[in-house]
Motif scaffolding. Structure first.
Motif, short mmCIF file in Angstrom:
data_model
loop_
_atom_site.label_atom_id
_atom_site.label_comp_id
_atom_site.label_asym_id
_atom_site.label_seq_id
_atom_site.Cartn_x
_atom_site.Cartn_y
_atom_site.Cartn_z
N ARG A 90 0.89 -1.11 -0.13
CA ARG A 90 0.06 -0.01 -0.14
C ARG A 90 0.76 1.28 -0.17
O ARG A 90 0.58 2.04 -0.66
N HIS A 91 1.88 1.30 0.72
CA HIS A 91 2.90 2.39 0.86
C HIS A 91 3.50 2.84 -0.58
O HIS A 91 3.65 3.96 -0.84
N THR A 93 2.65 1.40 -3.51
CA THR A 93 1.51 1.97 -4.60
C THR A 93 1.34 3.36 -4.39
O THR A 93 1.06 3.98 -5.52
N ARG A 94 1.03 3.99 -3.27
CA ARG A 94 0.82 5.44 -3.08
C ARG A 94 1.97 6.32 -3.64
O ARG A 94 1.62 7.14 -4.31
#
Length: 147
Positions: A90-91, A93-94
Motif C-alpha cells: 500500500r505504501h 503503491t501510493r
C-alpha cells in the motif's frame, strides 16, 4: 495495463536501492542513470535504508529520496514473507501514483520482491535486473514471473 507517461513527455524511472550496502551493481546503474537523456527520461533514485549508499550518493552529488521500508528483507516462511510484502504494498503503491512512475528498475532481489505487487497495482512496470544468485522459493519464483 498501460504504462503511465508524464504529461510533458518524459518517462519517469524509479531506481530503488536497499542502501545497507554498495557494490558494483549500484555503481553500474548509477552510471546508466548519469547517461540518460533527460529530455526523454526522468530518473528518481530511492534509498530504503540508511547505510553506506547514502554517503556515496551524497559524495557524488546524486540526488535521492529516502523511502523507509523497515521489513524490506523478507526471509523466513512463505506466509511471513507474503504478509510483509502485502504490508509494504500500500505504501509503495501510493508512492508510485504520487510520483507518476512509469518504470521501476531494481537490481537487488530483496528490493525487487517489495516492488512487484505495488507496480502491478499502480500500472507501472518492473524491470527485475538481478545479477546474483536466484532464490528457489516458490514465492520468489511467482514474484519474478509477475515482474
Amino acid at each position: 495495463m498501460g504504462v503511465a507517461v508524464r504529461e510533458r513527455g518524459s518517462f519517469r524511472i524509479c531506481y530503488p536501492f536497499g542502501g545497507a550496502t554498495i557494490g558494483g551493481s549500484h555503481i553500474s546503474i548509477l552510471l546508466i542513470i548519469a547517461g540518460l537523456d533527460r529530455a526523454r527520461f526522468e530518473p528518481l533514485v530511492v534509498v530504503h535504508q540508511d547505510g553506506p549508499l547514502r554517503g556515496y550518493l551524497e559524495d557524488q552529488g546524486i540526488s535521492y529520496e529516502m523511502l523507509s521500508l523497515p521489513d524490506m528483507d523478507v526471509r523466513g516462511s512463505g506466509l511471513i514473507n507474503l504478509t510483509r510484502l502485502l504490508q509494504s504494498a500500500r505504501h509503495l503503491t501510493r508512492f508510485l501514483h504520487s510520483r507518476e512512475i512509469s518504470l521501476v528498475r531494481s537490481s537487488q532481489a530483496m528490493v525487487s520482491r517489495n516492488w512487484v505487487l505495488p507496480c502491478r497495482l499502480a500500472g507501472s512496470r518492473l524491470l527485475w535486473d538481478q545479477r546474483g544468485r536466484v532464490s528457489s522459493s516458490q514465492l520468489d519464483a511467482w514474484l519474478r514471473r509477475a515482474s
